[in-house]
Design a protein around this motif. Structure first.
Motif, short mmCIF file in Angstrom:
data_model
loop_
_atom_site.label_atom_id
_atom_site.label_comp_id
_atom_site.label_asym_id
_atom_site.label_seq_id
_atom_site.Cartn_x
_atom_site.Cartn_y
_atom_site.Cartn_z
N LEU A 146 11.70 -47.88 9.82
CA LEU A 146 11.21 -47.47 11.21
C LEU A 146 10.00 -47.80 11.34
N ALA A 147 9.43 -48.21 12.53
CA ALA A 147 8.23 -48.57 12.91
C ALA A 147 7.25 -47.60 12.31
N ILE A 148 6.14 -47.90 11.53
CA ILE A 148 5.10 -47.15 11.05
C ILE A 148 3.78 -47.31 11.71
N GLY A 149 3.43 -46.52 12.71
CA GLY A 149 2.08 -46.68 13.25
C GLY A 149 2.11 -47.42 14.55
N LYS A 150 2.83 -48.66 14.53
CA LYS A 150 3.04 -49.58 15.49
C LYS A 150 4.45 -50.39 15.46
N VAL A 151 4.62 -50.72 16.60
CA VAL A 151 5.68 -51.69 16.86
C VAL A 151 5.12 -52.99 16.77
N ARG A 152 5.80 -53.84 16.26
CA ARG A 152 5.42 -55.50 16.32
C ARG A 152 6.35 -56.46 17.01
N GLY A 183 1.61 -70.80 18.46
CA GLY A 183 0.41 -71.25 18.78
C GLY A 183 -0.60 -70.07 19.12
N ASP A 184 -0.34 -69.05 19.64
CA ASP A 184 -1.14 -68.03 20.35
C ASP A 184 -1.57 -67.35 18.89
N ALA A 185 -0.77 -67.16 17.84
CA ALA A 185 -0.83 -66.46 16.55
C ALA A 185 -1.97 -67.31 15.92
N LEU A 186 -1.86 -68.47 15.93
CA LEU A 186 -2.77 -69.33 15.20
C LEU A 186 -4.20 -69.39 15.85
N ALA A 187 -4.40 -68.97 17.03
CA ALA A 187 -5.77 -69.08 17.83
C ALA A 187 -6.68 -68.23 17.16
N ASP A 188 -8.13 -68.63 17.15
CA ASP A 188 -9.16 -68.03 16.89
C ASP A 188 -9.08 -66.56 17.54
N GLY A 189 -9.43 -65.51 16.73
CA GLY A 189 -9.65 -64.30 17.15
C GLY A 189 -8.04 -63.88 17.60
N ALA A 190 -7.04 -64.19 17.26
CA ALA A 190 -5.72 -63.68 17.76
C ALA A 190 -5.48 -62.45 17.12
N PRO A 191 -5.06 -61.42 17.95
CA PRO A 191 -4.63 -60.09 17.27
C PRO A 191 -3.62 -60.30 16.39
N LEU A 192 -3.87 -59.48 15.16
CA LEU A 192 -3.10 -59.55 14.03
C LEU A 192 -1.75 -58.71 14.16
N VAL A 193 -0.72 -59.27 13.49
CA VAL A 193 0.56 -58.81 13.85
C VAL A 193 0.61 -57.72 12.60
N HIS A 194 0.16 -58.02 11.42
CA HIS A 194 -0.02 -57.40 10.42
C HIS A 194 -1.68 -57.27 9.69
N GLU A 195 -2.13 -56.11 9.86
CA GLU A 195 -3.50 -55.84 9.28
C GLU A 195 -3.37 -55.95 7.87
N GLU A 196 -2.45 -55.58 7.16
CA GLU A 196 -2.25 -55.28 5.97
C GLU A 196 -1.94 -56.57 5.10
N PHE A 197 -2.37 -56.97 4.06
CA PHE A 197 -1.83 -57.93 3.38
C PHE A 197 -0.88 -57.62 2.40
N TYR A 198 0.43 -58.06 2.14
CA TYR A 198 1.35 -57.68 1.25
C TYR A 198 1.51 -58.42 0.05
N ARG A 199 1.70 -58.08 -0.94
CA ARG A 199 1.67 -58.88 -2.22
C ARG A 199 3.06 -59.41 -2.05
N ALA A 200 3.42 -60.56 -2.63
CA ALA A 200 4.77 -61.08 -2.65
C ALA A 200 5.62 -60.29 -3.94
N ALA A 201 6.76 -60.20 -3.66
CA ALA A 201 7.76 -59.67 -4.95
C ALA A 201 7.34 -60.65 -6.13
N THR A 202 7.32 -60.10 -7.48
CA THR A 202 6.93 -60.75 -8.48
C THR A 202 8.19 -61.59 -9.03
#
Lengths: 166, 766
Positions: free
Chosen positions: B91-97, B135-154
Motif C-alpha cells: 500500500l502506498a507509503i507516504g506518497k503515490v507514484r 523523456g520527462d523522467a530523464l530531463a534535467d531536474g525531473a521530479p524523482l519517482v523514487h527518492e530512495e535507492f533500493y539495493r537489488a536482490a542478491t
C-alpha cells in the motif's frame, strides 16, 4: 449475496432444467447469482462491459452477458449455462469438438464460446466459416488465435446434423 | 528406444480440456473457503502526490465492514515486495507514484459492503509534479519517482541475467534511471567508419501493452496460527512465496502458495501481484480474504514496458552486417518489478540472430509516474526486434536485396554464438527461412506485400527445476511439478513424458502442479521453460524411480541388481514374465501398500550448464493488404515456423504458436495503452482493442521444424513465445512495402497508416 440492509426480492427461475427460488439483492448480477448463490462457477466474468463474451449464458434461449444482466430480471425465465450442456458423462457435441480441435487452452473464455455456439447452431445448423466468425466475433479468446474454435464449431455442426441432435 | 516412442511426438488430446469444457475446472476465482471476507482496494486518484491524511471512520461504519488497512498499519511488516528490487509498496507509503496505486484495503463480509465502504474512504493528497513519459523522467531536474535507492536482490541467478542497478553509495537516488545495461564487443566506431552503407532508424516506438489474460488478478489468503496459505493467479508460486515470507518474516515452509488452473498468463501473471494485498487483509482480520481485481484494476497492475529505440547498422558491399548500435529506453513505470530483466533481454535480443562482429547496445529502464511494467510474453524481444528488424528491412531496400536474401547473408549458422560466451544457437535458422519463404511465396499474389521477422531469445530462464514421480501399488503414477498450468498444456505434456519414460499408459498418469506446500520446487513458469527444464527434471525423476524399483526387485527376488532389467511398465527378472512396478512395490513392502518416489533435479550443470539453456527463435511472415482509402491493414497470409527441436504434442505446439502470433498481431495492429495526463484513456476492453475472430488471416500456416537440437527431453526446446516476438516487425515491414513509407511505431492502426500514406505525422501534435 444479500446482506442485512440490501434491497432485494425473491426470484424464481429455471436454471439448467431445475426450478430455483432465491432472495437476491437488487444489484446482484446474473453472474453473481449463478456463481455465488447457486455455485455454478462454470460461468466466468472478465471485462464487465459486455464486450468479451466470457460470461455469455442463455436466457429464454437468447445469449446475454451475465456480468451486466441483473439477477432479478431472470424471474420466471429459463437460464442455460455451461453446466447444463453435457448429458451426464456424455459431452455435448460442441464440448467434444472443442476438446478434439484444441479450441481452448486456458479455458476461461470457453463457457462463453460454447453458449454462443449453442445459440448459433440452434439458429443456423449449417453455418459457413463466415457465419461462425460473424456470430462469435463478440467473444474474445487470448490463447488460441481463434482458428481452432471455428473448426470446432463446424465439426460439431456437421456431427449434430448427422445425428439429428437438437 | 528412441525410434520406439509411443507417448510423445503424437497429438494426444489435452486432459485438462475436458474439465474446462464442462465448467468443472477450478480457477482461483472459483475458490472461496468458508467464512471468506471480500476485499476492495482504494486506489490513488493522482499520478504523483503526497498522502496527507486518510479518513476511514465513515467507511468503517458501513454495515458489514470488518477492517480497513493502510500503510501505517504495516509498520511491523516488511511493507514492500519485488523479486529483483524490493521497491514495490503493498500500500502506498507516504506518497503515490501512479494513478490507480493501492492506498487502502477494505475488508468486509460481502463484496457489496467492501465496494460501498471503499467509496467512503477519504484520501487527502498534496499533488506533486509528475513525470508521465520516459523523456520527462530523464530531463534535467525531473521530479524523482523514487527518492530512495533500493539495493537489488542478491540472488545470483538474477545477477546473472540482469544488470546491476546504478550504484549510488549515499543511499539516495540521483535520477529516474532504474537500471542500465550495456553490451559491447568489437570496434564499432571503426566498423562504421569503414562501412559501405549505414542505415539508421531513429526512435522507433513500441507501445505499452496489456496482456489481457481473461481471468483478472485475484487471490484468496488465509493467515492463521503463524501460517499463510494463499491461492492465487500466480505463474510462479515459489517466487511469490519468497516475497510473502519476507513481508511477514515467516519461514518459507510456513507459506503455502497454491495455483489452480490459470485463466491465461502470457507472462503477465509472473511474479507477485495481488497476493500481498489479500495476505495483509487476512493478517489484519484473522479470516480468509478474497481479492478479485476488475479488468481496469488489472490493467493498472501490470503492463508491458514501452520502448523507444534508436538503431544504426553498418553493412559491407555484399550486404553483410559489420556493426550494429542500439540505444534503448524503456518506460518501466512506477516500480521496477521485472523491468530490469526486461531491459537486459531487450538489449540481448534487439540485434537479432545475425552475425554481428561489432556491437554496442545501451539500455536504460526509467521510472515514470505510470502503471508498473513487468513481464509480457517474449519480453524484450518484441520491443527490440521492431526497430532491429525494420532496420534490416530498410537496409535490404537500400542494398537492393529482398527480405529473405539479406537474412540468408546474415543469419547465424547452427552452433554459432549470438551472445559472446553464451550457448551457440541450437536452431537451423536458414532451414527455417526456406520453409517460411516457400510457404509465403507459393501463395503470394502480384500485389503481395510480404514482411518477415526473425528473433532469437535467450530463453529458458535460470535452470532450477525439480520434479517428483510417485509410483503407486496399483500401477498408477502421480507426477508432481511446480510448473503452473496456465493454458499452455504442461499438465498434458508432463503426463506424456512420464508415460513415455516409465512405459505406462497415458491414462495411468495423473499430474498435480503448483503447490508450494505439497509439491516440488520450480523456479518459474516462464520463458517457455517447462517442457525443457521441468521435462528434464521429470525424466530424471523417472530414472531414479525405475532404479529404486530395480533395487527393490533385486531384494525381493534375491538376485543381484545386474540380473534385473528395467523394462516398460516394470522390471524383467531373468526369463520370467514382466513384473509390473506395482507388484514389485507391493512385494517389497509386504502388503498391498506403499509407494516409490523418484526425484529429479536440474541446475546449472551438464547439459544445462551453459546459458541460456536453449534459444527460442521466432520466425514469422505476413502478407498484407492496405486499404488505400482508410489505411486499414488486412492480413492475407500468416506463416510461422516453430523451431522446437521435438514437439511433445504437435497440436499443442501449433496452438501455442497461432495464439502467440495472434497476440503479436494485436500489438502490431490494434493494441496500445494510451496515457493522456495522469491516467490511461483506455483502461478497458472497449477501448483497448484486441484481435477478434474476424481479424483471422485468410491463410494461416503454422509449421513445425523438428531437428532434435534442444537440450530438453527427446531434443525438445521451449515454445510459445517465439511467434509473438518478431510479429510487429514483420507487419511493419510488410506495411512499409505496401505503402512505401517506413513506420516508426506500432500499432499500425488505420489512422496511423493513412497518415503515413499521406505524409502526415503518425501522431497528432507531432
Amino acid at each position: 449475496m444479500a446482506d442485512g440492509g440490501e434491497l432485494g426480492r425473491t426470484v424464481r427461475a429455471n436454471v439448467n432444467g431445475t426450478e430455483v427460488s432465491r432472495y437476491v439483492a437488487n444489484r446482484s448480477t446474473l453472474a453473481q447469482f449463478l456463481r455465488d448463490d447457486l455455485g455454478l462457477t462454470g460461468t466466468k466474468v472478465s471485462c464487465e462491459l459486455q464486450v468479451c463474451g466470457v460470461c455469455s449464458v442463455l436466457v429464454d434461449g437468447s445469449p446475454v452477458s451475465a456480468c451486466t444482466y441483473l439477477a432479478v430480471d431472470i424471474d420466471g425465465r429459463k437460464v442455460e449455462t455451461v453446466e447444463g450442456l453435457a448429458d451426464g458423462d456424455t459431452l455435448h457435441p460442441l464440448q467434444q469438438a472443442f476438446v478434439e480441435e484444441f479450441a481452448l487452452q486456458c479455458g476461461f473464455c470457453t463457457p462463453g464460446f460454447l453458449m454462443m455456439s449453442v445459440a448459433l447452431l440452434r439458429r443456423n445448423p449449417d453455418p459457413s466459416e463466415e457465419d461462425v466468425k460473424e456470430y462469435l466475433d463478440g467473444n474474445i479468446c487470448r490463447c488460441t488465435g481463434y482458428r481452432p474454435i471455428v473448426e470446432a464449431v463446424q465439426l460439431a455442426a456437421t456431427r449434430m446434423r448427422e445425428d439429428g441432435h437438437v | 528406444m528412441s525410434d520406439q516412442r509411443t507417448q510423445v511426438g503424437v497429438p494426444v488430446l489435452r486432459r485438462d480440456l475436458y474439465a474446462k469444457v464442462t465448467g468443472a475446472a477450478t480457477y482461483t476465482v472459483d475458490v472461496s473457503p468458508p467464512g471468506t471476507l471480500h476485499a476492495k482496494v482504494v486506489r490513488s486518484s493522482h499520478a504523483h502526490a503526497r498522502i496527507t491524511r486518510i479518513e476511514r471512520d465513515a467507511a468503517l461504519a458501513t454495515p458489514g465492514v470488518v477492517g480497513i488497512v493502510v500503510a501505517e498499519d504495516l509498520k511491523d511488516l516488511f511493507p514492500r515486495f519485488g523479486h529483483i528490487v524490493p521497491d514495490h509498496c503493498i500500500l502506498a507509503i507516504g506518497k503515490v507514484r501512479y494513478y490507480g496505486e493501492p492506498v487502502a484495503l477494505v475488508v468486509a463480509e460481502s463484496l457489496f459492503a467492501a465496494e460501498d465502504a471503499a467509496a467512503a474512504v477519504e484520501v487527502h493528497y498534496e499533488e506533486l509534479d509528475a513525470v508521465m513519459t520516459a523523456g520527462d523522467a530523464l530531463a534535467d531536474g525531473a521530479p524523482l519517482v523514487h527518492e530512495e535507492f533500493y539495493r537489488a536482490a542478491t540472488d545470483e541467478s538474477f545477477a546473472a541475467m540482469a544488470a546491476a542497478p546504478t550504484e549510488d553509495g549515499d543511499g539516495g537516488a540521483r535520477d529516474n534511471v532504474a537500471h542500465t545495461v550495456e553490451l559491447e564487443w568489437g570496434d564499432v566506431d571503426a566498423a562504421f567508419a569503414d562501412a559501405h552503407l549505414v542505415v539508421e532508424n531513429e526512435r522507433v516506438h513500441y507501445p505499452m501493452l496489456y496482456a489481457y489474460a481473461m481471468e483478472p488478478y485475484n487471490a484468496v489468503a488465509d493467515f492463521r496460527d503463524g501460517r499463510l496459505h494463499v491461492t492465487s493467479t500466480a505463474q510462479h508460486p515459489f517466487m511469490v512465496r519468497t516475497d510473502l515470507a519476507r513481508i511477514f518474516d515467516l519461514p518459507l515452509s510456513r507459506v503455502r502458495v497454491e495455483v489452480p488452473y490459470l485463466g491465461g498468463g502470457y507472462g503477465s501473471k509472473s511474479y507477485t501481484k495481488v497476493e500481498p494485498l489479500a495476505a495483509i487483509g487476512s493478517w489484519a482480520t484473522g479470516r480468509p480474504v478474497k481479492l478479485v481485481l476488475d479488468v481496469e484494476e488489472s490493467i493498472y497492475t501490470t503492463r508491458a514496458d514501452s520502448a523507444d529505440v534508436t538503431v544504426r547498422s553498418a553493412f559491407d558491399a555484399e550486404g553483410r552486417i559489420i556493426a550494429r548500435e542500439f540505444d534503448v529506453v524503456l518506460d518501466s513505470g512506477a516500480y521496477a518489478d521485472n523491468s530490469p530483466l526486461v531491459l537486459a533481454k531487450t538489449v540481448n535480443r534487439c540485434f537479432g540472430p545475425y552475425r554481428v562482429p561489432n556491437l554496442r547496445a545501451r539500455g536504460r529502464s526509467v521510472y515514470t509516474n505510470t502503471s508498473p511494467a513487468s513481464s509480457y510474453r517474449g519480453f524484450g524481444a518484441p520491443q527490440g526486434s521492431l526497430p532491429g528488424e525494420l532496420n534490416i528491412e530498410k537496409a535490404a531496400a537500400e542494398l537492393g536485396l529482398d527480405s529473405f536474401e539479406i537474412r540468408r547473408r546474415n543469419l547465424v549458422r547452427p552452433g554459432e554464438e549470438i551472445l559472446r560466451g553464451k550457448r551457440g544457437i541450437d536452431a537451423d535458422l536458414l532451414g527455417d527461412l526456406e520453409m517460411l519463404a516457400n510457404s509465403l511465396q507459393s501463395h503470394a499474389r502480384e500485389d503481395s506485400a510480404i514482411g518477415i521477422g526473425f528473433t532469437a531469445s535467450d530463453a529458458g530462464a535460470f535452470p532450477v527445476s525439480t520434479a517428483q514421480i510417485r509410483l503407486q501399488v496399483d500401477g498408477s503414477v502421480l507426477v508432481l511439478s511446480g510448473s503452473t498450468e496456465m493454458g499452455q498444456g504442461s499438465e498434458s505434456a508432463l503426463a506424456q513424458i512420464a508415460a513415455e519414460e516409465l512405459g505406462v499408459p497415458l491414462d495411468a498418469v495423473s499430474v498435480a502442479q503448483s503447490d508450494t506446500g505439497t509439491g516440488p520446487y520450480e523456479r518459474t513458469t516462464g520463458a517457455s521453460r517447462t517442457t525443457t527444464l521441468a521435462g528434464l527434471a521429470l525424466q530424471r525423476a523417472c530414472t531414479e524411480a525405475k532404479q529404486k524399483v530395480v533395487a527393490m526387485a533385486a531384494e525381493v527376488f534375491g538376485l543381484p541388481e545386474a540380473d534385473i532389467a528395467s523394462v516398460p511398465g516394470g522390471v524383467q527378472v531373468a526369463d520370467r514374465p514382466r513384473v509390473p512396478f506395482g507388484e514389485v512395490i507391493s512385494r517389497w513392502f509386504g502388503a498391498a501398500a506403499g509407494e516409490v518416489t523418484g526425484v529429479g533435479l536440474v541446475r546449472r550443470e551438464g547439459v544445462t550448464q551453459k546459458m541460456p539453456p536453449f534459444w527460442e527463435v521466432g520466425v514469422v511472415g505476413v502478407d498484407v493488404e492496405v486499404d488505400p482509402d482508410t489505411g486499414a491493414v488486412k492480413v492475407r497470409q500468416l506463416a510461422t515456423v516453430a523451431d522446437v527441436g521435438f514437439a511433445i504434442n504437435p497440436r499443442a505446439v501449433e496452438g501455442q504458436d497461432l495464439g502467440a502470433a495472434t497476440q503479436g498481431l494485436g500489438g502490431a495492429l490494434f493494441e496500445e495503452l494510451i496515457y493522456d495526463g495522469p491516467q490511461l484513456v483506455n483502461p478497458n476492453m472497449v477501448e483497448y482493442r484486441v484481435p477478434r475472430m474476424q481479424d483471422l488471416a485468410e491463410r494461416i500456416d503454422t509449421m513445425i521444424a523438428e531437428r532434435g537440437d534442444g537440450v530438453g527431453p527427446y531434443g525438445a526446446k521451449g515454445a510459445g513465445e517465439g511467434t509473438l516476438n518478431p510479429m510487429a516487425a514483420a507487419v511493419a515491414g510488410a506495411v512499409a512495402k505496401a505503402i512505401g513509407r517506413w513506420p516508426t511505431r506500432v500499432p499500425l492502426t488505420p489512422e496511423r497508416v493513412w497518415r503515413l500514406m499521406n505524409d502526415l505525422p503518425e501522431e497528432d501534435g507531432e
